[in-house]
Design a protein around this motif. Structure first.
Motif, PDB file in Angstrom:
ATOM      1  N   LEU A 217       9.113  12.338  10.738  1.00 24.26           N
ATOM      2  CA  LEU A 217       7.897  11.663  10.298  1.00 24.26           C
ATOM      3  C   LEU A 217       7.900  11.575   8.775  1.00 24.26           C
ATOM      4  CD1 LEU A 217       5.395  10.541  11.842  1.00 24.26           C
ATOM      5  CD2 LEU A 217       4.188  12.607  11.156  1.00 24.26           C
ATOM      6  N   HIS A 218       7.665  10.364   8.273  1.00 21.91           N
ATOM      7  CA  HIS A 218       7.640  10.136   6.828  1.00 21.91           C
ATOM      8  C   HIS A 218       6.232   9.697   6.434  1.00 21.91           C
ATOM      9  CE1 HIS A 218       8.831   9.101   2.816  1.00 21.91           C
ATOM     10  NE2 HIS A 218       8.616   7.808   2.998  1.00 21.91           N
ATOM     11  N   HIS A 219       5.619  10.405   5.481  1.00 20.32           N
ATOM     12  CA  HIS A 219       4.242  10.157   5.075  1.00 20.32           C
ATOM     13  C   HIS A 219       4.209   9.383   3.761  1.00 20.32           C
ATOM     14  CE1 HIS A 219       0.222  11.874   3.383  1.00 20.32           C
ATOM     15  NE2 HIS A 219       0.042  10.690   3.943  1.00 20.32           N
ATOM     16  N   VAL A 220       3.444   8.292   3.754  1.00 22.59           N
ATOM     17  CA  VAL A 220       3.244   7.491   2.547  1.00 22.59           C
ATOM     18  C   VAL A 220       1.742   7.323   2.338  1.00 22.59           C
ATOM     19  CG1 VAL A 220       3.574   5.244   1.456  1.00 22.59           C
ATOM     20  CG2 VAL A 220       5.424   6.259   2.784  1.00 22.59           C
ATOM     21  N   ARG A 221       1.265   7.626   1.162  1.00 23.40           N
ATOM     22  CA  ARG A 221      -0.145   7.387   0.836  1.00 23.40           C
ATOM     23  C   ARG A 221      -0.315   5.916   0.453  1.00 23.40           C
ATOM     24  NH1 ARG A 221      -3.260  11.968   0.125  1.00 23.40           N
ATOM     25  NH2 ARG A 221      -2.083  13.935   0.188  1.00 23.40           N
ATOM     26  N   GLY A 222      -1.187   5.242   1.159  1.00 23.80           N
ATOM     27  CA  GLY A 222      -1.387   3.818   0.928  1.00 23.80           C
ATOM     28  C   GLY A 222      -1.362   3.057   2.238  1.00 23.80           C
ATOM     29  N   ASN A 223      -1.510   1.736   2.154  1.00 22.77           N
ATOM     30  CA  ASN A 223      -1.547   0.920   3.368  1.00 22.77           C
ATOM     31  C   ASN A 223      -0.151   0.410   3.725  1.00 22.77           C
ATOM     32  OD1 ASN A 223      -1.040  -1.119   1.544  1.00 22.77           O
ATOM     33  ND2 ASN A 223      -3.074  -2.040   1.690  1.00 22.77           N
ATOM     34  N   TYR A 224      -0.089  -0.477   4.705  1.00 29.01           N
ATOM     35  CA  TYR A 224       1.211  -0.917   5.204  1.00 29.01           C
ATOM     36  C   TYR A 224       1.972  -1.746   4.176  1.00 29.01           C
ATOM     37  CZ  TYR A 224       4.759  -2.857   8.278  1.00 29.01           C
ATOM     38  OH  TYR A 224       5.961  -3.211   8.836  1.00 29.01           O
ATOM     39  N   THR A 225       1.254  -2.555   3.415  1.00 32.06           N
ATOM     40  CA  THR A 225       1.917  -3.344   2.372  1.00 32.06           C
ATOM     41  C   THR A 225       2.588  -2.425   1.355  1.00 32.06           C
ATOM     42  OG1 THR A 225       0.386  -5.210   2.619  1.00 32.06           O
ATOM     43  CG2 THR A 225       1.556  -5.018   0.527  1.00 32.06           C
ATOM     44  N   HIS A 226       1.884  -1.366   0.950  1.00 31.04           N
ATOM     45  CA  HIS A 226       2.459  -0.394   0.020  1.00 31.04           C
ATOM     46  C   HIS A 226       3.678   0.293   0.655  1.00 31.04           C
ATOM     47  CE1 HIS A 226       2.665   2.539  -3.191  1.00 31.04           C
ATOM     48  NE2 HIS A 226       2.610   3.525  -2.310  1.00 31.04           N
ATOM     49  N   TYR A 227       3.575   0.623   1.922  1.00 29.87           N
ATOM     50  CA  TYR A 227       4.696   1.248   2.632  1.00 29.87           C
ATOM     51  C   TYR A 227       5.902   0.306   2.658  1.00 29.87           C
ATOM     52  CZ  TYR A 227       7.522   2.525   6.694  1.00 29.87           C
ATOM     53  OH  TYR A 227       8.566   2.814   7.534  1.00 29.87           O
ATOM     54  N   GLN A 228       5.659  -0.976   2.952  1.00 32.78           N
ATOM     55  CA  GLN A 228       6.754  -1.944   2.978  1.00 32.78           C
ATOM     56  C   GLN A 228       7.445  -2.039   1.624  1.00 32.78           C
ATOM     57  OE1 GLN A 228       4.932  -5.612   4.584  1.00 32.78           O
ATOM     58  NE2 GLN A 228       6.584  -5.604   6.066  1.00 32.78           N
ATOM     59  N   GLN A 229       6.654  -2.033   0.551  1.00 32.41           N
ATOM     60  CA  GLN A 229       7.225  -2.106  -0.794  1.00 32.41           C
ATOM     61  C   GLN A 229       8.116  -0.900  -1.063  1.00 32.41           C
ATOM     62  OE1 GLN A 229       3.637  -2.423  -3.095  1.00 32.41           O
ATOM     63  NE2 GLN A 229       3.454  -4.637  -2.817  1.00 32.41           N
TER      64      GLN A 229
END
Length: 527
Positions: A217-229
């Motif tokens: 599991l990889h955690h990114v703070r932010g929304n999907y657009t931020h994750y895609q970037q």
């Protein structure tokens, strides 16, 4: 400081002898919305079920799940077990007492039951009105569409303001207006939520992304657009490491070849000196032994360095290409010469109030059947499928049709993917179906286990594979929200297949991006 809603520690999950999740450690935050994403079959729904403390057959799990608040859960499938709206909301008893009081049938039991709850009927009415659902609490659920049933199941959960919500694909079956309602309701829910979704618009409303891949599991703070970037940056860096690794290997091989050539020249020179007799044989033997030892050491060093560089390159390549490209192709037979293959003329659907349906479809034409939840889209597709081939005053269909409904009900969940495909279309061999299933990332063990053990997206892939094999023998595909349950990459694969298919298609979908990707521009609106 943000309050923690749930702490997950060292969570492992296995199905029989197959490991699904390994040593997951993460937290869910109160008052914030998070999303769990990943390819079909990665274990998203299983993880959500574990968090909801549901018992799952044939599953073994270890680790700790520590809830610090109350929670409520929306399953991916089979969301309602009720006959009326009141039962679905969990208010049937209170609603009955309020109804008796409104009819003048007051008694002590009813008054005691509603004491302190006089405000609830107004809240129920407002909740149902906001969701554009019937406000009659006795309304039968059997008469609701799938989208309306999904909204009703969500309404039941949104009553629990202090509960953290676990929502498995909550936007499935919802029309555009209902998706906007869902986004607003989630944003206003005070306790927060974790949702599993492949809906890009919904994923852009969250504050945390938890990406599930390769049991991690990889955690990114932010929304999907931020994750895609972030993913694009990481992929670019990984591609650069792969390119650098390939250059390093090439350079190492060239250096080794150059060293080998120099050694061969020295050996040739030594042989000439030995033949000339200008130096003592014992000295030449000593130099030869030294040269051989030096060459052996260099070869050993090269082998070690080459092995290390190759291992690193393969690891980077595996990371880069760990998601293999999927393939889905809709087969096509001989195209009909006749232009018109379907015609509806002043058609009325049973048990629905709507304007008469009138439209025609030509061979090779694709249209989107649009409309709000409950307007009769699924009913119309089922009617066309049941009547084909036919020629009546109100409905004419000149070709065989294939209907993929919202529940892919042609599948038997007790059978495996291969058994289902052979039952539905026995012409190809087991080996052929296994190969095609592998191209959709349903490999050996998943191809042979009962469908009930697969995710909703994986079950849908089996139905779509059946469609791909029989599509050459029909003239019209009726697809009722075929993108539901599919991960984003799989949606793109399906859209490409529909776009390339030269036959006729009637598509029901509320995903505007998916419709555009299918290349469908003609719309018939049910009202």
């Amino acid at each position: 400081m943000t309050q923690t809603a749930c702490v997950i520690s060292q969570l492992d999950l296995m199905i029989q002898d197959r490991k699904i999740l390994t040593s997951l450690n993460f937290q869910l935050y109160h008052g914030q919305c998070s999303a769990l994403i990943g390819a079909n079959g990665q274990g998203k729904s299983l993880l959500l079920s574990l968090l909801a403390q549901r018992t799952i057959p044939n599953i073994s799990a270890s680790g700790q799940i520590q809830w610090q608040t109350q929670f409520a859960y929306l399953a991916q499938l089979q969301r309602l077990d009720a006959n009326t709206i009141a039962e679905a909301l969990g208010v049937a008893v209170l609603a009955k007492h309020f109804k008796h009081i409104a009819q003048g049938q007051t008694d002590a039991e009813a008054l005691d039951a509603v004491d302190g709850h006089w405000h609830l009927p107004i809240l129920w009415q407002q909740l149902l009105q906001d969701a554009q659902l019937p406000t009659d609490l006795d309304y039968p659920i059997a008469q609701l569409s799938e989208g309306q049933r999904t909204k009703l199941a969500l309404c039941q959960l949104f009553q629990f303001k202090q509960h953290y919500l676990l929502l498995d694909e909550p936007s499935n079956h919802l029309d555009q207006h209902s998706r906007a309602w869902l986004i607003k309701a989630i944003q206003q829910h005070p306790a927060g939520c974790l949702l599993v979704s492949h809906d890009r618009e919904l994923l852009d409303q969250v504050q945390h992304i938890y990406a599930l891949s390769q049991q991690q599991l990889h955690h990114v703070r932010g929304n999907y657009t931020h994750y895609q970037q972030q993913q694009q940056l990481q992929r670019a860096a990984l591609e650069q490491r792969v390119a650098d690794g390939q250059k390093q290997l090439t350079y190492m091989v060239q250096q080794q070849q150059q060293a080998q050539r120099k050694a061969e020249k020295r050996q040739q020179s030594g042989n000439k000196i030995r033949q000339s007799g200008s130096q003592a044989k014992i000295l030449l033997d000593f130099k030869k032994e030294q040269a051989q030892q030096s060459m052996a050491a260099r070869q050993k060093q090269f082998s070690q360095q080459h092995h290390k560089a190759t291992t690193q390159l393969q690891a980077h390549q595996q990371q880069l290409f760990q998601v293999k490209a999927q393939r889905l192709q809709l087969l096509w037979g001989t195209q009909r010469k006749s232009a018109e293959i379907l015609r509806c003329k002043h058609l009325q659907l049973p048990q629905l109030q709507h304007a008469a349906i009138s439209f025609a479809l030509n061979a090779g034409e694709k249209i989107q059947l649009a409309g709000n939840n409950g307007c009769g889209k699924s009913t119309l597709l089922a009617l066309i499928a049941a009547q084909a081939i036919c020629d009546t005053e109100k409905l004419y269909c000149a070709v065989d049709v294939l209907y993929i409904d919202q529940h892919f009900s042609m599948l038997d969940r007790t059978q495996s993917a291969v058994d289902n495909l052979r039952r539905l279309y026995p012409k190809p061999t087991d080996l052929h179906y296994r190969r095609l299933l592998g191209q959709l990332q349903l490999k050996a063990e998943k191809a042979c286990c009962p469908l009930a053990q697969l995710s909703g997206g994986e079950q849908l892939k089996v139905a779509l594979l059946y469609m791909s094999q029989i599509s050459a023998e029909v003239g019209l595909l009726l697809l009722d929200e075929p993108e539901n349950h599919l991960d984003i990459a799989s949606k793109e694969i399906l859209a490409d297949a529909i776009r390339a298919y030269p036959g006729s298609v009637i598509l029901v979908s509320h995903d505007r991006q998916f419709v555009r990707d299918c290349g469908i521009v003609k719309v018939y609106q049910l009202s």
